[in-house]
Design a protein around this motif. Structure first.
Motif, PDB file in Angstrom:
ATOM      1  N   VAL A 249      12.468  40.805 -47.622  1.00 29.27           N
ATOM      2  CA  VAL A 249      13.434  40.040 -46.829  1.00 29.27           C
ATOM      3  C   VAL A 249      14.690  40.886 -46.610  1.00 29.27           C
ATOM      4  O   VAL A 249      15.196  41.025 -45.488  1.00 29.27           O
ATOM      5  N   TRP A 250      15.183  41.486 -47.691  1.00 30.52           N
ATOM      6  CA  TRP A 250      16.397  42.302 -47.603  1.00 30.52           C
ATOM      7  C   TRP A 250      16.201  43.427 -46.581  1.00 30.52           C
ATOM      8  O   TRP A 250      17.019  43.619 -45.678  1.00 30.52           O
ATOM      9  N   GLN A 251      15.092  44.140 -46.707  1.00 30.95           N
ATOM     10  CA  GLN A 251      14.893  45.313 -45.857  1.00 30.95           C
ATOM     11  C   GLN A 251      14.692  44.952 -44.392  1.00 30.95           C
ATOM     12  O   GLN A 251      15.219  45.610 -43.506  1.00 30.95           O
ATOM     13  N   VAL A 252      13.930  43.913 -44.156  1.00 30.11           N
ATOM     14  CA  VAL A 252      13.643  43.545 -42.778  1.00 30.11           C
ATOM     15  C   VAL A 252      14.931  43.088 -42.070  1.00 30.11           C
ATOM     16  O   VAL A 252      15.177  43.412 -40.908  1.00 30.11           O
ATOM     17  N   ILE A 253      15.774  42.377 -42.802  1.00 30.89           N
ATOM     18  CA  ILE A 253      17.035  41.930 -42.187  1.00 30.89           C
ATOM     19  C   ILE A 253      17.954  43.137 -41.944  1.00 30.89           C
ATOM     20  O   ILE A 253      18.607  43.256 -40.910  1.00 30.89           O
ATOM     21  N   LYS A 254      17.970  44.053 -42.901  1.00 29.82           N
ATOM     22  CA  LYS A 254      18.768  45.288 -42.726  1.00 29.82           C
ATOM     23  C   LYS A 254      18.306  46.053 -41.493  1.00 29.82           C
ATOM     24  O   LYS A 254      19.120  46.524 -40.690  1.00 29.82           O
ATOM     25  N   GLN A 255      16.979  46.169 -41.353  1.00 27.05           N
ATOM     26  CA  GLN A 255      16.443  46.908 -40.204  1.00 27.05           C
ATOM     27  C   GLN A 255      16.811  46.211 -38.897  1.00 27.05           C
ATOM     28  O   GLN A 255      17.199  46.849 -37.923  1.00 27.05           O
TER      29      GLN A 255
END
Ligand SMILES: Cc1cc2nc3c(=O)[nH]c(=O)nc-3n(C[C@H](O)[C@H](O)[C@H](O)COP(=O)(O)OP(=O)(O)OC[C@H]3O[C@@H](n4cnc5c(N)ncnc54)[C@H](O)[C@@H]3O)c2cc1C
Length: 476
Positions: A249-255
């Motif tokens: 979740v963290w990474q996808v939102i960051k991307q």
């Protein structure tokens, strides 16, 4: 070599580093889920419903790879020992828990099995950061959110998300209990009709994330406070049960934040909320009785009231304050409550009714599909004023003004308190102020078709402030 994979709050195959690690070392993987109500708090009714559907999804997913999920109900230690002997298991893989009682239990099991030369691998992964190593400049643990947030945000680095292992193999013949025999679903009565809004399981969790990125993220910073809009992600039950990994979740939102112009504000606001989840676990880690004991000891002497009829009115959504009642009815019907309304109803219970936050925490535990030991305790203690970095006790929400501000057209109230549906906007959040002819035209008889306010806001506020001052004096 036969390996047990012990599923707990990690009911997924995608980006599951522990499962991936187990899959590489064995051609005989036995995934097991144990329902044991004795180690930590038993699950509440809403979560039993969720668990049933989540396990159904997991069973089906594993079946596609020819793998049977072994279900057992009972004492975890006895069951694991029995399975290790029966299937000649050489290693156990599982995620490490961040609930103190469960972690202690896992560590004791690890020592027990080590003495039998069985390795029990406890992997991290439920959180983005390790609570034990996050410290402030003086080497103490953080008690205030903002510096904590700034600090941990710098610690989170991108990692490779792991695909669903596609070569799971199982040689042993598995004998499992049936999920139906656990009777996780309510029957007499079946209160779960409104839960049809949910679909549990990891595939559903992925869709929810995708949908939020496409439709919710851009306006999240503004809409996250509006219960009349579908402005938040609703990922909380998926995160709680580990049907989606928090690092995904963290990474996808960051991307998304980097790739799509205009998403920065929403993404930043959302990532901050994910860090509130980290902070809640961090507090529970450093203060293991957080779910039943005031973080700030001065609240131990607070003169809480034991008023059962007020507690019932709050639980049933019959307080006479429309935004409070709407929230409590939504919670009962769907197992979910919007964050802003969680704050409003929690403030009402603890400050207007002077009922101990533990009563509210217990009710939420039973009724929320996302009930979570850390987040629930942190939420309640924050609102009650007894928590770390909590809202000050003297900040008492006026439920009428909260309703007018965050549900300006009364749509949320009309949905969940249909007996008020015909009231004009002007009175929707305070029917007791409506003239008699307007009430009659709207088909409302206060005290009959809808309750009169069970407490007067102004008097309740003054009483709460006096109680708090008395409590502070006793502590001096
Ligand atoms: C009294 C009270 C009780 C609460 N009890 C719970 C609980 O039992 N379980 C639970 O998951 N959350 C709890 N919360 C926090 C919050 O209300 C929910 O996480 C949020 O409403 C879930 O909806 P969402 O997934 O759409 O959130 P979003 O706004 O989309 O946020 C994304 C994720 O961030 C995390 N998050 C968001 N807000 C918070 C917060 N304030 N504290 C900690 N984590 C947060 C959740 O994992 C959430 O899924 C509580 C808050 C209060 C005030």
């Amino acid at each position: 070599m036969t390996v047990l994979y012990w599923f707990q709050n990690d009911l997924r195959l995608y980006d599951n580093p522990v499962l991936s690690a187990a899959a590489t070392v064995t051609d005989d993987l036995i995934p097991v889920f144990i329902l044991d109500d004795t180690i930590t708090r038993p699950l509440g009714g809403a979560q039993r419903w969720w668990l049933h559907h989540s396990l159904t999804a997991l069973i089906n997913k594993l079946k596609k790879q020819g793998i049977t999920l072994l279900l057992r109900k009972g004492n975890t230690q006895q069951i694991l020992i029995e399975l290790v002997q029966k299937y000649n298991v050489t290693a156990i893989y599982c995620h490490r828990s961040y609930e103190p009682a469960m972690l202690q239990y896992q560590q004791a099991l690890q020592r027990y099995f080590a003495a039998q030369e069985i390795i029990m691998h406890l992997f991290k992964g439920y959180l983005l950061t390790e609570p034990s190593i996050v410290k402030n400049k003086s080497g103490n643990y953080f008690k205030v959110f903002t510096p904590y947030w700034k600090f941990v945000s710098t610690l989170i680095t991108p990692t490779q998300l792991l695909p669903t292992p596609n070569k799971l193999s199982q040689r042993s013949k598995i004998v499992s209990e049936s999920l139906a025999s656990w009777q996780l679903l309510p029957t007499h009565p079946d209160w779960s009709h409104g839960f049809a809004i949910w679909q549990a399981g990891e595939d559903a969790g992925q869709q929810v994330l995708q949908h939020f990125i496409e439709h919710g993220l851009q306006n999240y910073a503004e809409d996250r406070d509006r219960p009349d809009r579908l402005g938040t992600s609703r990922l909380s039950p998926y995160l709680h049960f580990g049907e989606i990994s928090v690092r995904q979740v963290w990474q996808v939102i960051k991307q998304a934040e980097i790739a799509v112009p205009g998403l920065q504000k929403g993404a930043q606001a959302f990532l901050r909320q994910l860090i509130w989840r980290e902070f809640s676990y961090y507090l529970l880690w450093h203060f293991p009785l957080f779910y039943q004991k005031n973080f700030r000891a001065e609240f131990d002497k607070f003169p809480w009231l034991n008023n059962q009829s007020h507690l019932r009115a709050w639980q049933q959504g019959l307080t006479g304050y429309p935004i409070v009642d709407a929230g409590m009815r939504e919670l009962w019907a769907t197992g979910y409550l919007h964050n802003r309304v969680r704050m409003i109803v929690a403030s009402f219970l603890t400050k207007h009714l002077l009922i101990h936050w533990c009563e509210g925490e217990k009710w939420f535990w039973d009724t929320l599909v996302d009930a979570d030991l850390a987040n629930n305790s942190a939420g309640w203690q924050w609102v009650a004023g007894s928590g770390a970095d909590a809202a000050p006790y003297f900040r008492i929400f006026n439920p009428t003004l909260q309703g007018e501000k965050f549900d300006p057209n009364g749509e949320y109230v009309r949905k969940w308190v249909p007996e008020l549906a015909n009231l004009p906007n002007k009175y929707i959040h305070d029917p007791s102020q409506a003239p008699r002819d307007i009430l009659t035209a709207a088909g409302i008889e206060l005290g009959h078709s809808y309750p009169l306010p069970i407490v007067n806001h102004k008097i309740a506020r003054e009483t709460a402030l006096k109680s708090y001052q008395a409590c502070r004096k006793t502590n001096k």
